[in-house]
Design a protein around this motif. Structure first.
Motif, PDB file in Angstrom:
ATOM      1  N   VAL A   1       0.670  -1.771  -0.012  1.00  0.00           N
ATOM      2  CA  VAL A   1       0.076   0.148  -0.387  1.00  0.00           C
ATOM      3  C   VAL A   1       0.718   1.022  -0.210  1.00  0.00           C
ATOM      4  O   VAL A   1       0.354   2.381  -0.244  1.00  0.00           O
ATOM      5  N   ARG A   2       2.347   0.854   0.146  1.00  0.00           N
ATOM      6  CA  ARG A   2       3.089   2.593   0.418  1.00  0.00           C
ATOM      7  C   ARG A   2       3.582   2.746  -0.897  1.00  0.00           C
ATOM      8  O   ARG A   2       4.345   3.652  -1.390  1.00  0.00           O
TER       9      ARG A   2
ATOM     10  N   TRP B   1      14.080  -1.676 -10.896  1.00  0.00           N
ATOM     11  CA  TRP B   1      14.424  -1.160  -9.914  1.00  0.00           C
ATOM     12  C   TRP B   1      13.475  -1.449  -9.628  1.00  0.00           C
ATOM     13  O   TRP B   1      13.272  -2.375  -8.491  1.00  0.00           O
ATOM     14  N   ARG B   2      14.193  -0.520  -7.504  1.00  0.00           N
ATOM     15  CA  ARG B   2      13.728  -0.798  -5.968  1.00  0.00           C
ATOM     16  C   ARG B   2      13.465   0.870  -5.859  1.00  0.00           C
ATOM     17  O   ARG B   2      14.003   1.161  -5.838  1.00  0.00           O
ATOM     18  N   TYR B   3      12.201   0.790  -4.864  1.00  0.00           N
ATOM     19  CA  TYR B   3      11.811   1.646  -4.991  1.00  0.00           C
ATOM     20  C   TYR B   3      11.975   1.255  -3.496  1.00  0.00           C
ATOM     21  O   TYR B   3      11.518   1.180  -2.460  1.00  0.00           O
ATOM     22  N   ASP B   4      12.355   3.178  -2.694  1.00  0.00           N
ATOM     23  CA  ASP B   4      12.462   3.407  -1.503  1.00  0.00           C
ATOM     24  C   ASP B   4      11.243   3.589  -0.815  1.00  0.00           C
ATOM     25  O   ASP B   4      10.818   4.874  -1.608  1.00  0.00           O
ATOM     26  N   VAL B   5      10.494   2.695   0.052  1.00  0.00           N
ATOM     27  CA  VAL B   5       9.286   3.759   0.529  1.00  0.00           C
ATOM     28  C   VAL B   5       9.456   4.408   1.398  1.00  0.00           C
ATOM     29  O   VAL B   5       8.530   5.400   1.816  1.00  0.00           O
ATOM     30  N   GLN B   6      10.330   4.868   2.167  1.00  0.00           N
ATOM     31  CA  GLN B   6      10.921   6.104   3.123  1.00  0.00           C
ATOM     32  C   GLN B   6      11.633   7.234   2.220  1.00  0.00           C
ATOM     33  O   GLN B   6      10.652   8.173   2.387  1.00  0.00           O
ATOM     34  N   THR B   7      12.302   7.186   1.324  1.00  0.00           N
ATOM     35  CA  THR B   7      12.482   8.416   0.335  1.00  0.00           C
ATOM     36  C   THR B   7      11.705   8.745  -1.013  1.00  0.00           C
ATOM     37  O   THR B   7      11.486  10.195  -1.372  1.00  0.00           O
TER      38      THR B   7
END
Length: 172
Positions: free
Chosen positions: A37-38, A149-155
């Protein structure tokens, strides 16, 4: 909750203005990403409704069904580029299928022996393997660009992990 969703839909539909969109991906893009959900793929990647086909599942894994959808997207919906997008903090990362089974309630875990959860002990290796699975799929035409790709859920930032290369489908 479901009744609330139906009521919200009626309110949203009163101002609905997407009926004129075509079925093809305007940006020629398909994204395979996690159901987490993020992740809001359209907003996070600077897209609008109609720009891309988005395929979501647990772990952003390139399953047989994801490949089926990508094959249809390249054949019928104008897709010429594909991004496989995993993310940080994924519940499927750093686990084995046995770990997932053990985390399920016992009555469910006991019935899950035949299931392949596609957990990822090594997320980087899983992403590379999934991108390769797209690139070599015989149902996707040659020349489609694919990246991991990798998505950073914090940034909210995307990090290219598997460099772009094109598919080697029929005719390559």
């Amino acid at each position: 909750m479901l009744d609330d969703l139906l009521a919200a839909n009626r309110s949203w539909a009163a101002g609905f203005d997407l009926g004129g969109l075509g079925s093809s991906a305007a940006a020629g893009l398909a994204i395979v990403t996690c159901m987490d959900v993020r992740i809001d793929p359209l907003s996070a990647f600077g897209l609008r409704p109609g720009d891309a086909n988005v395929i979501r599942n647990a772990g952003a894994r390139v399953t047989g069904d994801a490949l089926r959808s990508l094959a249809m997207a390249t054949a019928f919906l104008g897709v010429r580029e594909i991004a496989v997008v995993q993310h940080t903090g994924c519940a499927m990362a750093g686990r084995s299928d046995d770990d997932v089974r053990a985390a399920l309630p016992p009555e469910i875990g006991a019935r899950s022996g035949g299931w392949d959860f596609l957990a990822m002990l090594d997320p980087e290796a899983a992403l590379a393997a999934d991108v390769e699975r797209v690139r070599t799929c015989a149902l996707i035409p040659a020349g489609v660009r694919v990246e991991g790709w990798r998505y950073d859920v914090q940034t909210g930032l995307l990090d290219p992990v598997v460099p772009a290369a094109t598919t080697t489908g029929p005719g390559a």
